[in-house]
Design a protein around this motif. Structure first.
Motif, PDB file in Angstrom:
ATOM      1  N   GLN A   1       0.835  -1.200   0.000  1.00  0.00           N
ATOM      2  CA  GLN A   1       0.000   0.000   0.000  1.00  0.00           C
ATOM      3  C   GLN A   1       0.870   1.250   0.000  1.00  0.00           C
ATOM      4  O   GLN A   1       0.596   2.209  -0.695  1.00  0.00           O
ATOM      5  CB  GLN A   1      -0.923   0.007   1.210  1.00  0.00           C
ATOM      6  CG  GLN A   1      -1.751   1.273   1.316  1.00  0.00           C
ATOM      7  CD  GLN A   1      -2.681   1.276   2.509  1.00  0.00           C
ATOM      8  OE1 GLN A   1      -2.946   0.255   3.123  1.00  0.00           O
ATOM      9  NE2 GLN A   1      -3.180   2.448   2.844  1.00  0.00           N
ATOM     10  N   ARG A   2       1.928   1.229   0.762  1.00  0.00           N
ATOM     11  CA  ARG A   2       2.827   2.384   0.854  1.00  0.00           C
ATOM     12  C   ARG A   2       3.443   2.716  -0.510  1.00  0.00           C
ATOM     13  O   ARG A   2       3.606   3.883  -0.858  1.00  0.00           O
ATOM     14  CB  ARG A   2       3.910   2.115   1.910  1.00  0.00           C
ATOM     15  CG  ARG A   2       4.860   3.263   2.084  1.00  0.00           C
ATOM     16  CD  ARG A   2       4.156   4.489   2.685  1.00  0.00           C
ATOM     17  NE  ARG A   2       5.077   5.601   2.667  1.00  0.00           N
ATOM     18  CZ  ARG A   2       4.864   6.757   2.024  1.00  0.00           C
ATOM     19  NH1 ARG A   2       3.745   6.982   1.391  1.00  0.00           N
ATOM     20  NH2 ARG A   2       5.767   7.692   2.037  1.00  0.00           N
ATOM     21  N   THR A   3       3.797   1.693  -1.281  1.00  0.00           N
ATOM     22  CA  THR A   3       4.366   1.913  -2.610  1.00  0.00           C
ATOM     23  C   THR A   3       3.342   2.601  -3.514  1.00  0.00           C
ATOM     24  O   THR A   3       3.667   3.563  -4.209  1.00  0.00           O
ATOM     25  CB  THR A   3       4.825   0.583  -3.237  1.00  0.00           C
ATOM     26  OG1 THR A   3       5.866   0.045  -2.419  1.00  0.00           O
ATOM     27  CG2 THR A   3       5.335   0.767  -4.655  1.00  0.00           C
ATOM     28  N   ILE A   4       2.101   2.133  -3.475  1.00  0.00           N
ATOM     29  CA  ILE A   4       1.038   2.757  -4.265  1.00  0.00           C
ATOM     30  C   ILE A   4       0.864   4.212  -3.841  1.00  0.00           C
ATOM     31  O   ILE A   4       0.739   5.109  -4.685  1.00  0.00           O
ATOM     32  CB  ILE A   4      -0.293   1.996  -4.113  1.00  0.00           C
ATOM     33  CG1 ILE A   4      -0.175   0.545  -4.604  1.00  0.00           C
ATOM     34  CG2 ILE A   4      -1.422   2.731  -4.840  1.00  0.00           C
ATOM     35  CD1 ILE A   4       0.092   0.387  -6.075  1.00  0.00           C
ATOM     36  N   GLU A   5       0.877   4.466  -2.540  1.00  0.00           N
ATOM     37  CA  GLU A   5       0.735   5.837  -2.041  1.00  0.00           C
ATOM     38  C   GLU A   5       1.864   6.728  -2.544  1.00  0.00           C
ATOM     39  O   GLU A   5       1.637   7.882  -2.906  1.00  0.00           O
ATOM     40  CB  GLU A   5       0.679   5.839  -0.514  1.00  0.00           C
ATOM     41  CG  GLU A   5      -0.610   5.248   0.016  1.00  0.00           C
ATOM     42  CD  GLU A   5      -0.588   5.003   1.517  1.00  0.00           C
ATOM     43  OE1 GLU A   5       0.477   5.180   2.152  1.00  0.00           O
ATOM     44  OE2 GLU A   5      -1.640   4.631   2.049  1.00  0.00           O
ATOM     45  N   ARG A   6       3.093   6.198  -2.592  1.00  0.00           N
ATOM     46  CA  ARG A   6       4.226   6.975  -3.118  1.00  0.00           C
ATOM     47  C   ARG A   6       4.021   7.281  -4.597  1.00  0.00           C
ATOM     48  O   ARG A   6       4.275   8.392  -5.052  1.00  0.00           O
ATOM     49  CB  ARG A   6       5.547   6.221  -2.919  1.00  0.00           C
ATOM     50  CG  ARG A   6       6.152   6.404  -1.560  1.00  0.00           C
ATOM     51  CD  ARG A   6       7.600   5.946  -1.516  1.00  0.00           C
ATOM     52  NE  ARG A   6       7.796   4.569  -1.941  1.00  0.00           N
ATOM     53  CZ  ARG A   6       7.716   3.507  -1.135  1.00  0.00           C
ATOM     54  NH1 ARG A   6       7.445   3.660   0.141  1.00  0.00           N
ATOM     55  NH2 ARG A   6       7.913   2.299  -1.599  1.00  0.00           N
ATOM     56  N   TRP A   7       3.563   6.289  -5.361  1.00  0.00           N
ATOM     57  CA  TRP A   7       3.320   6.505  -6.785  1.00  0.00           C
ATOM     58  C   TRP A   7       2.255   7.574  -6.990  1.00  0.00           C
ATOM     59  O   TRP A   7       2.404   8.442  -7.847  1.00  0.00           O
ATOM     60  CB  TRP A   7       2.870   5.212  -7.458  1.00  0.00           C
ATOM     61  CG  TRP A   7       3.932   4.156  -7.562  1.00  0.00           C
ATOM     62  CD1 TRP A   7       5.277   4.292  -7.341  1.00  0.00           C
ATOM     63  CD2 TRP A   7       3.728   2.793  -7.912  1.00  0.00           C
ATOM     64  NE1 TRP A   7       5.917   3.093  -7.534  1.00  0.00           N
ATOM     65  CE2 TRP A   7       4.987   2.149  -7.891  1.00  0.00           C
ATOM     66  CE3 TRP A   7       2.615   2.045  -8.238  1.00  0.00           C
ATOM     67  CZ2 TRP A   7       5.140   0.807  -8.192  1.00  0.00           C
ATOM     68  CZ3 TRP A   7       2.777   0.698  -8.546  1.00  0.00           C
ATOM     69  CH2 TRP A   7       4.033   0.098  -8.514  1.00  0.00           C
ATOM     70  N   MET A   8       1.184   7.503  -6.203  1.00  0.00           N
ATOM     71  CA  MET A   8       0.110   8.487  -6.324  1.00  0.00           C
ATOM     72  C   MET A   8       0.627   9.885  -5.969  1.00  0.00           C
ATOM     73  O   MET A   8       0.280  10.861  -6.615  1.00  0.00           O
ATOM     74  CB  MET A   8      -1.078   8.111  -5.438  1.00  0.00           C
ATOM     75  CG  MET A   8      -1.696   6.759  -5.769  1.00  0.00           C
ATOM     76  SD  MET A   8      -2.332   6.653  -7.436  1.00  0.00           S
ATOM     77  CE  MET A   8      -3.933   7.371  -7.164  1.00  0.00           C
ATOM     78  N   GLN A   9       1.475   9.963  -4.952  1.00  0.00           N
ATOM     79  CA  GLN A   9       2.055  11.250  -4.557  1.00  0.00           C
ATOM     80  C   GLN A   9       2.894  11.839  -5.695  1.00  0.00           C
ATOM     81  O   GLN A   9       2.816  13.023  -5.980  1.00  0.00           O
ATOM     82  CB  GLN A   9       2.903  11.090  -3.293  1.00  0.00           C
ATOM     83  CG  GLN A   9       3.539  12.373  -2.800  1.00  0.00           C
ATOM     84  CD  GLN A   9       2.515  13.418  -2.372  1.00  0.00           C
ATOM     85  OE1 GLN A   9       1.474  13.080  -1.832  1.00  0.00           O
ATOM     86  NE2 GLN A   9       2.818  14.672  -2.617  1.00  0.00           N
ATOM     87  N   LEU A  10       3.676  11.000  -6.352  1.00  0.00           N
ATOM     88  CA  LEU A  10       4.481  11.476  -7.482  1.00  0.00           C
ATOM     89  C   LEU A  10       3.598  12.001  -8.608  1.00  0.00           C
ATOM     90  O   LEU A  10       3.886  13.056  -9.184  1.00  0.00           O
ATOM     91  CB  LEU A  10       5.376  10.347  -8.010  1.00  0.00           C
ATOM     92  CG  LEU A  10       6.563   9.972  -7.144  1.00  0.00           C
ATOM     93  CD1 LEU A  10       7.247   8.721  -7.698  1.00  0.00           C
ATOM     94  CD2 LEU A  10       7.552  11.109  -7.045  1.00  0.00           C
TER      95      LEU A  10
END
Length: 61
Positions: free
Chosen positions: A26-35
Protein backbone atom coordinates in the motif's frame (compact mmCIF):
# COMPACT_ATOMS: atom_id res chain seq x y z
CA UNK A 1 2.82 2.34 -20.38
CA UNK A 2 1.67 5.82 -19.38
CA UNK A 3 1.97 6.47 -15.62
CA UNK A 4 -1.71 7.30 -15.25
CA UNK A 5 -2.91 4.48 -17.54
CA UNK A 6 -4.40 2.34 -14.76
CA UNK A 7 -6.38 5.23 -13.31
CA UNK A 8 -7.58 6.48 -16.69
CA UNK A 9 -8.75 3.07 -17.86
CA UNK A 10 -10.08 1.79 -14.54
CA UNK A 11 -12.09 4.59 -13.03
CA UNK A 12 -12.93 3.80 -9.43
CA UNK A 13 -9.93 1.52 -8.97
CA UNK A 14 -8.76 1.17 -5.39
CA UNK A 15 -5.37 0.99 -3.74
CA UNK A 16 -6.16 -2.63 -2.84
CA UNK A 17 -6.76 -3.44 -6.51
CA UNK A 18 -3.49 -1.78 -7.51
CA UNK A 19 -1.62 -3.61 -4.74
CA UNK A 20 -2.79 -6.96 -6.11
CA UNK A 21 -2.23 -6.05 -9.76
CA UNK A 22 1.33 -4.80 -9.24
CA UNK A 23 2.19 -7.05 -6.27
CA UNK A 24 3.44 -4.12 -4.18
CA UNK A 25 2.56 -2.68 -0.78
CA UNK A 26 0.00 0.00 0.00
CA UNK A 27 2.83 2.38 0.85
CA UNK A 28 4.37 1.91 -2.61
CA UNK A 29 1.04 2.76 -4.27
CA UNK A 30 0.74 5.84 -2.04
CA UNK A 31 4.23 6.98 -3.12
CA UNK A 32 3.32 6.50 -6.78
CA UNK A 33 0.11 8.49 -6.32
CA UNK A 34 2.05 11.25 -4.56
CA UNK A 35 4.48 11.48 -7.48
CA UNK A 36 1.61 11.75 -9.97
CA UNK A 37 0.03 14.48 -7.81
CA UNK A 38 3.32 16.39 -7.60
CA UNK A 39 3.68 16.19 -11.39
CA UNK A 40 0.12 17.56 -11.62
CA UNK A 41 -0.97 14.50 -13.62
CA UNK A 42 -3.79 13.54 -11.25
CA UNK A 43 -5.93 15.24 -8.63
CA UNK A 44 -8.27 13.94 -5.96
CA UNK A 45 -11.88 15.10 -6.10
CA UNK A 46 -14.28 14.72 -3.22
CA UNK A 47 -13.91 14.25 0.51
CA UNK A 48 -11.46 11.52 1.63
CA UNK A 49 -13.57 10.61 4.68
CA UNK A 50 -16.71 9.80 2.69
CA UNK A 51 -15.13 8.87 -0.62
CA UNK A 52 -13.84 10.55 -3.68
CA UNK A 53 -12.04 9.74 -6.86
CA UNK A 54 -8.85 10.44 -8.79
CA UNK A 55 -9.15 12.60 -11.88
CA UNK A 56 -6.61 12.68 -14.71
CA UNK A 57 -5.52 16.25 -15.47
CA UNK A 58 -5.92 16.93 -19.16
CA UNK A 59 -4.70 20.53 -18.90
CA UNK A 60 -1.05 19.66 -18.35
CA UNK A 61 1.31 22.21 -19.86
Amino acid sequence: MNDSYLIANNLGTTILTMEKQFNVTQRTIERWMQLLREENKIEFKGVPKTGGYWKINTNIE
